[in-house]
Enzyme design. Structure first.
Site, mmCIF file in Angstrom:
data_model
loop_
_atom_site.group_PDB
_atom_site.id
_atom_site.type_symbol
_atom_site.label_atom_id
_atom_site.label_comp_id
_atom_site.label_asym_id
_atom_site.label_seq_id
_atom_site.Cartn_x
_atom_site.Cartn_y
_atom_site.Cartn_z
ATOM 1 N N GLN A 293 18.261 -1.289 2.063
ATOM 2 C CA GLN A 293 17.256 -1.949 3.085
ATOM 3 C C GLN A 293 17.196 -3.437 2.545
ATOM 4 O O GLN A 293 16.917 -3.770 1.291
ATOM 5 C CB GLN A 293 15.884 -1.080 2.836
ATOM 6 C CG GLN A 293 14.747 -1.839 3.650
ATOM 7 C CD GLN A 293 13.438 -0.870 3.622
ATOM 8 O OE1 GLN A 293 12.650 -1.129 2.683
ATOM 9 N NE2 GLN A 293 13.473 0.108 4.513
ATOM 10 N N ARG B 51 13.860 3.597 4.864
ATOM 11 C CA ARG B 51 12.308 4.179 4.573
ATOM 12 C C ARG B 51 11.268 3.118 5.091
ATOM 13 O O ARG B 51 11.491 2.082 5.351
ATOM 14 C CB ARG B 51 12.233 4.013 3.191
ATOM 15 C CG ARG B 51 12.168 2.918 2.257
ATOM 16 C CD ARG B 51 10.859 2.408 1.730
ATOM 17 N NE ARG B 51 10.834 1.161 0.847
ATOM 18 C CZ ARG B 51 9.784 0.581 0.677
ATOM 19 N NH1 ARG B 51 8.669 0.896 1.211
ATOM 20 N NH2 ARG B 51 9.776 -0.547 -0.089
ATOM 21 N N GLY C 207 0.861 -1.267 -0.212
ATOM 22 C CA GLY C 207 -0.102 0.185 0.092
ATOM 23 C C GLY C 207 0.948 1.131 -0.238
ATOM 24 O O GLY C 207 1.976 1.180 -0.131
ATOM 25 N N ARG D 108 11.566 -1.654 9.258
ATOM 26 C CA ARG D 108 11.920 -2.888 8.553
ATOM 27 C C ARG D 108 13.536 -3.211 8.684
ATOM 28 O O ARG D 108 13.971 -4.266 8.917
ATOM 29 C CB ARG D 108 11.844 -2.501 6.906
ATOM 30 C CG ARG D 108 10.516 -2.518 6.383
ATOM 31 C CD ARG D 108 10.453 -2.676 4.894
ATOM 32 N NE ARG D 108 8.974 -2.632 4.714
ATOM 33 C CZ ARG D 108 8.716 -2.532 3.279
ATOM 34 N NH1 ARG D 108 9.433 -2.041 2.298
ATOM 35 N NH2 ARG D 108 7.527 -2.618 3.115
ATOM 36 N N PHE E 243 1.261 -0.494 9.350
ATOM 37 C CA PHE E 243 2.470 -0.829 8.481
ATOM 38 C C PHE E 243 3.513 -0.720 9.664
ATOM 39 O O PHE E 243 3.260 0.084 10.605
ATOM 40 C CB PHE E 243 2.815 -0.016 7.278
ATOM 41 C CG PHE E 243 2.682 -0.866 6.182
ATOM 42 C CD1 PHE E 243 1.721 -1.539 5.627
ATOM 43 C CD2 PHE E 243 3.661 -0.854 5.242
ATOM 44 C CE1 PHE E 243 1.548 -2.586 4.495
ATOM 45 C CE2 PHE E 243 3.551 -1.490 3.812
ATOM 46 C CZ PHE E 243 2.377 -2.487 3.773
ATOM 47 N N HIS F 60 14.372 -6.418 3.519
ATOM 48 C CA HIS F 60 13.010 -6.550 3.669
ATOM 49 C C HIS F 60 12.959 -7.881 4.495
ATOM 50 O O HIS F 60 13.562 -8.716 4.463
ATOM 51 C CB HIS F 60 12.174 -6.587 2.577
ATOM 52 C CG HIS F 60 10.509 -6.409 2.941
ATOM 53 N ND1 HIS F 60 9.814 -7.674 3.658
ATOM 54 C CD2 HIS F 60 9.653 -5.672 2.598
ATOM 55 C CE1 HIS F 60 8.789 -7.215 3.598
ATOM 56 N NE2 HIS F 60 8.568 -6.005 3.131
ATOM 57 N N HIS G 78 16.031 -5.505 -0.707
ATOM 58 C CA HIS G 78 14.752 -4.980 -1.127
ATOM 59 C C HIS G 78 14.608 -3.647 -1.823
ATOM 60 O O HIS G 78 13.774 -3.602 -3.075
ATOM 61 C CB HIS G 78 13.697 -5.086 -0.211
ATOM 62 C CG HIS G 78 12.275 -4.765 -0.460
ATOM 63 N ND1 HIS G 78 11.581 -5.203 -1.649
ATOM 64 C CD2 HIS G 78 11.524 -3.595 -0.008
ATOM 65 C CE1 HIS G 78 10.302 -4.735 -1.647
ATOM 66 N NE2 HIS G 78 10.349 -3.920 -0.718
ATOM 67 N N LEU H 269 9.147 -11.439 -2.535
ATOM 68 C CA LEU H 269 8.581 -10.676 -1.405
ATOM 69 C C LEU H 269 7.017 -11.196 -1.033
ATOM 70 O O LEU H 269 6.202 -11.432 -1.710
ATOM 71 C CB LEU H 269 8.536 -9.032 -1.760
ATOM 72 C CG LEU H 269 7.831 -8.302 -0.720
ATOM 73 C CD1 LEU H 269 8.864 -8.079 0.507
ATOM 74 C CD2 LEU H 269 7.733 -6.768 -1.273
ATOM 75 N N GLU I 146 4.489 -6.383 3.607
ATOM 76 C CA GLU I 146 4.532 -6.149 5.099
ATOM 77 C C GLU I 146 3.045 -6.035 5.315
ATOM 78 O O GLU I 146 2.805 -6.047 6.975
ATOM 79 C CB GLU I 146 5.263 -4.696 5.237
ATOM 80 C CG GLU I 146 5.280 -4.260 6.623
ATOM 81 C CD GLU I 146 6.285 -3.250 6.739
ATOM 82 O OE1 GLU I 146 6.041 -2.116 7.380
ATOM 83 O OE2 GLU I 146 7.458 -3.002 6.027
#
Length: 626
Positions: free
Chosen positions: A255, A405, A50, A301, A141, A257, A369, A267, A270
């Site tokens: 990053q 992020r 999202g 994350r 999230f 994930h 990720h 993936l 989340e």
């Protein structure tokens, strides 16, 4: 040679590229988008969970505001972001979510009445308000104080991309797919377009443009284990870096994930944890509350990935032929929820893992990720170093993410930055003319043509592009992962320098005529190794831990010395990037403090008073943040 002229050339036709394209086309300008694949197959379509925006419609998002979203974003970045950009993003996001809804994005909507939701695997009931019925819903999230992630089941990227692609058709945006930009056309001051290779025929083409946007996504394929598609090779970043004029920002900020599937590295969103999924160890014990009592699975994350690695290091991972992993449990969410709001996860697990998540645990581990770093731009999306060059989306360092992020922020960034930067490009096009220089075009063309010619010339010490790529990926996995240290980083830098030297002798095994994926890889690998060196060398020099950059030999977040952004330039003939540094933020509306999760010691900065004042508002920053 074919030559095309356009007002705006968008390198990339994913969410960021198409959103900028729509903005410019609406203003009456000619826009051409280039794409390696058909636009609706862009990697944006793989985004699941999202987009964050402070709408406050859901009962669990009640009282949300751009101020709270801004604070979550700054904390998530570990105070590495540009706070002016983070503020622009938080204020603009609600407008854009409603705008794309008007264009046709089928957001999940609030249904009035009492519903059962989950947190940490346990059910609770909440009553959605009657006056909010039919408005855009949101899910939880990681790293957020409120539920604010707008979603369309777990296919948000695909839904929004389909809508934007339809808008491109509506506003007559020209799409040239199966094309790959190989070099920017510039005279050392102004960007005038790009030299582009037709992937069907191998022909080189010239695209002259009054403004050029790079929106080519991430560069995750410098790692072996990544959720990124095979097209995410950093092509746009490479064209910028190769100018020697445009820097890449914060490349060491990579990053991982928490929930890449094993062994596929595909993936799972989340949204699984946001909707109430839990992480379990080999004993099927839920371990995250032991590390993060308040946030648990919904810490940011970088924190969750580190905690998972720590737990596996203790011998509590699940052994498998593919290495240790942990379990993601969403069974308690029930068949209806999984097959509707997590339907892509359901399909991925069944089709790629042979696992039915309604009844079985999902094998997961942290996987590369996202890249917080990229082409450094100012707040308007204009790249440093060349007038008329812009960047947006994951390929850019805008910089609202800093060193980590939040989930849902990057997908939102594509359309929020796309709209905002698109408006800045429109202003640029309305006020600037460009003198297209034949000499600049010829220089860029000859550079690419000579590379291709060199690739087809057999050498006694010839190198395979595939082997070099594989060695680069292994080096990055071994030395530049979630946990880093000086010894392994130095080893990685030394190894990558060797690979970069060997890449000068890449020779093709097949023909260069027509469609030939080997040419694409051979042209990319030398640049990919340079990107890898920007990451590894930047990480070696940054002697602190911040966000996703974790140095075991320097565990403190050192605001006193490292409240900075790395700028990596690559000068012609050099074997390492030239690193420069700038302030992370020109002012601190929210002064550095504790994130509220993740732990760790902080070496504080002594910021002058003027850095704690919002320009033009006279607003004094609050010194304590929790």
């Amino acid at each position: 040679m074919k030559t095309f002229y356009t007002d705006l050339l968008c390198m990339g036709a994913g969410l960021a590229g198409e959103r900028v394209a729509v903005e410019a086309a609406k203003a009456g300008f000619n826009v051409t988008c280039l794409s390696i694949v058909p636009p609706r197959r862009s990697h944006s379509s793989a985004a699941q969970g999202g987009m964050q925006a402070a709408l406050g419609n859901a009962i669990m998002g009640q009282g949300d505001s751009p101020d709270i979203h801004f604070a979550d974003t700054v904390k998530g970045s570990d105070w590495g972001c540009d706070q002016e950009v983070a503020r622009i993003f938080a204020e603009t996001a609600p407008i854009v979510m409603r705008e794309v809804a008007h264009w046709g994005v089928p957001w999940n909507r609030v249904e009035a009445g009492t519903h059962t939701y989950y947190k940490g695997g346990k059910p609770f009931e909440a009553t959605e308000l009657k006056e909010k019925h039919g408005l855009i819903h949101a899910r939880a999230f990681g790293g957020t104080a409120k539920w604010r992630t707008c979603y369309t089941a777990d296919g948000t990227g695909r839904s929004v991309l389909n809508t934007l692609d339809s808008m491109c058709l509506r506003f007559n945006v020209t799409i040239h797919d199966r094309t790959q930009a190989e070099a920017l056309i510039h005279d050392g001051e102004k960007c005038m377009g790009a030299i582009v290779r037709d992937l069907r025929t191998g022909e080189l083409m010239t695209y002259y443009a009054r403004a050029t946007l790079i929106a080519t996504g991430g560069f995750g394929r410098i790692y072996r284990a990544t959720t990124n598609a095979v097209i995410c090779d950093g092509g746009g970043q490479i064209t910028a870096l190769n100018t020697g004029l445009v820097p890449l920002g914060n490349m060491e900020a990579i990053q991982f994930h928490p929930t890449g599937t094993v062994p596929t590295d595909i993936l799972v969103t989340e949204g699984c944890r946001g909707d109430g999924g839990t992480l379990l160890d080999v004993n099927e014990y839920r371990f995250m509350p032991d590390y993060e009592p308040e946030k648990a699975e919904l810490a940011s994350r970088d924190v969750v990935s580190r905690r998972m690695e720590e737990h596996m290091r203790k011998g509590l991972g699940v052994k498998s032929p593919y290495g240790d992993h942990l379990w993601l449990d969403i069974r308690h969410l029930g068949e209806k929820h999984i097959t509707t709001k997590l339907r892509e996860v359901y399909d991925i697990c069944n089709n790629f893992l042979g696992v039915n998540p309604i009844h079985q645990l999902i094998p997961v581990r942290p996987t590369q990720h996202y890249s917080m770093g990229g082409i450094r731009t100012d707040k308007n999306g204009a790249a440093y170093g060349l007038q008329g060059l812009y960047a947006a989306g994951e390929c850019a360092c805008w910089d609202m993410h800093g060193f980590n992020r939040l989930g849902g922020n990057s997908l939102a960034e594509t359309v929020v930055a796309g709209r905002y930067v698109g408006k800045q490009i429109v202003e640029f096009l309305q006020g600037h003319s460009v003198d297209f220089k034949q000499s600049a075009m010829q220089d860029a063309h000859d550079l690419v043509a000579d590379r291709i010619k060199t690739l087809s010339t057999a050498k006694s010490n010839s190198e395979s592009a595939t082997e070099l790529r594989n060695e680069m990926q292994d080096t990055m996995m071994e030395g530049v992962g979630i946990f880093r240290n000086g010894k392994d980083l130095q080893k990685a830098v030394d190894r990558l320098q060797e690979l970069s030297k060997r890449a000068e002798n890449i020779t093709l095994q097949g023909s260069t005529i027509g469609f030939n994926p080997e040419v694409s890889l051979a042209l990319r690998v030398p640049g990919m190794i340079k990107l890898a060196l920007c990451v590894a060398y930047g990480a070696l020099q940054r002697t602190e831990s911040r966000g996703a950059h974790t140095r075991e030999d320097f565990p403190e977040r050192n605001d006193k010395e490292w409240l900075t952004r790395t700028l990596a330039y690559w000068k012609d003939g050099e074997t390492l990037p030239v690193l420069k540094y700038e302030e992370a933020s020109s002012y601190y509306e929210m002064p550095p403090g504790e994130r509220g999760y993740g732990g760790g010691k902080i070496i504080p900065a002594d910021l002058p008073e003027e850095k704690l004042t919002v320009p033009g508002k006279g607003k004094k920053a609050t010194k304590k943040t929790k």
